[in-house]
Design an enzyme around this catalytic site. Structure first.
Site, mmCIF file in Angstrom:
data_model
loop_
_atom_site.group_PDB
_atom_site.id
_atom_site.type_symbol
_atom_site.label_atom_id
_atom_site.label_comp_id
_atom_site.label_asym_id
_atom_site.label_seq_id
_atom_site.Cartn_x
_atom_site.Cartn_y
_atom_site.Cartn_z
ATOM 1 N N TYR A 54 41.489 40.388 91.314
ATOM 2 C CA TYR A 54 41.816 39.048 90.800
ATOM 3 C C TYR A 54 41.679 38.022 91.910
ATOM 4 O O TYR A 54 42.260 38.221 92.989
ATOM 5 C CB TYR A 54 43.254 38.994 90.277
ATOM 6 C CG TYR A 54 43.598 39.895 89.125
ATOM 7 C CD1 TYR A 54 42.616 40.549 88.379
ATOM 8 C CD2 TYR A 54 44.937 40.123 88.776
ATOM 9 C CE1 TYR A 54 42.967 41.387 87.315
ATOM 10 C CE2 TYR A 54 45.282 40.948 87.714
ATOM 11 C CZ TYR A 54 44.298 41.577 86.997
ATOM 12 O OH TYR A 54 44.645 42.404 85.952
ATOM 13 N N LYS A 221 48.813 28.792 69.399
ATOM 14 C CA LYS A 221 48.139 27.504 69.628
ATOM 15 C C LYS A 221 46.722 27.464 69.064
ATOM 16 O O LYS A 221 46.133 26.386 68.920
ATOM 17 C CB LYS A 221 48.133 27.167 71.122
ATOM 18 C CG LYS A 221 47.344 28.121 72.014
ATOM 19 C CD LYS A 221 47.517 27.739 73.480
ATOM 20 C CE LYS A 221 46.843 28.734 74.405
ATOM 21 N NZ LYS A 221 47.085 28.425 75.828
#
Length: 314
Positions: A54, A221
């Site tokens: 990451y 959302k």
């Protein structure tokens, strides 16, 4: 105080929501990363999940950015002993695969970036079928013997290879996987339920699912006709095209309204209540997104609510 959960046979006790570090150094800069970590630990959280790769996918990054920021935060707050740090090996651009040499070198670099002398939970990020499980487990066992890793775990592995790894550990008396990190959520149940979950259950492994909120889809959302400004919008919005996705949203809406809870909290609560699951993983780009995640620790869904979500996601 929220009850901590035991992580399989690891001896580690963790908050029932792991904070994902995939956004650190990507969509969350150092200031935001520190704010998110502060908000999470202030709410009682103690389980941070990252990986050496990451965020190598972001332009200008090479991998290790998340670990570096977590390490800086741990040093600034002086709280290393209060936080369970999980990281992974096998996908860093400079350390791909799971050969013994790669595992050893990658672990040393992760320790340096994290600024610590030990990793609490060390995952194989993606299985490497080109390497015998005997070599992988022996290399991980050496890290445990050296005191550099407290417990080992696996992610993205087949039931067959998982069983072979566990069998070898048992037979040779070596370190044994204590946890499993599968892709698992309300709109992706087939990626864990079945043979893989059965294997984990029989072996007493704790599951720590990633994509717990389906790249944000299970926050509610994403709606038909809505546009969401997110790096993960394309992956999340695809669930709107399926009947299952719309059914799950409907069930989440009803339960969230009845319970006065955020939709994301309800989705995480369903996951946290599933067999073998110890702590779902969810990430936050801002401190304002943290409360809905940690609230899962205090939301116990009824049998009826769990059944409704299970039926909607079938």
């Amino acid at each position: 105080m929220t009850s901590l959960r035991t992580l399989g046979s690891s001896g580690l006790t963790v908050f029932p929501l792991a904070l994902g570090g995939n956004v650190f150094g990507w969509t969350a800069d150092e200031t935001r990363t520190f704010a998110v970590l502060d908000a999470y630990t202030a709410a009682g959280g103690n389980f941070v999940d990252t990986a050496d790769s990451y965020s190598s996918w972001a332009p200008g990054n090479e991998g290790g950015e998340s670990e570096t920021l977590i390490g800086k935060w741990l040093a600034a707050r002086g709280n290393r002993s209060d936080v369970v740090i999980a990281t992974k090996v096998g996908a860093h651009p400079h350390h791909k695969g799971l050969s013994a040499t790669t595992i050893k070198a990658a672990a040393e670099e992760s320790l340096t970036r994290l600024g610590t002398d030990h990793i609490d939970l060390y995952y194989t990020h993606f299985d490497d079928p080109s390497v015998p499980v005997e070599e992988i487990i022996t290399a991980l066992d050496q890290l445990v013997k050296d005191g550099k890793v407290r417990a080992i775990a696996a992610s993205n592995i087949s039931a067959e290879r998982l069983r072979a790894s566990l069998d070898f550990s048992e037979r040779e008396g070596l370190a044994r996987y204590a946890a499993l990190q599968p892709h698992y959520n309300l709109v992706s149940r087939h990626t864990y339920e079945g043979e893989l979950r059965d294997t984990a259950a029989r072996a007493g492994l704790a599951a720590v699912p990633y994509y717990a909120l389906a790249s944000g889809f299970l926050t509610g959302k994403y709606r038909p006709g809505a546009t969401v400004d997110s790096a993960r919008a394309q992956g999340a919005s695809k669930h709107l095209e399926s009947e299952r996705g719309l059914k799950v949203l409907g069930a989440l809406d009803r339960i969230a309204q009845d319970r006065g809870a955020e939709i994301a909290t309800v989705a995480l609560a369903w996951l946290a209540a599933q067999p073998t699951v110890a702590a779902p993983i969810a990430s936050a780009r801002t401190a304002e997104q943290v409360p809905a995640l940690v609230a899962v620790a205090d939301l116990a869904l009824t049998d009826g609510e769990l059944a409704e979500l299970t039926a909607a996601s079938a």
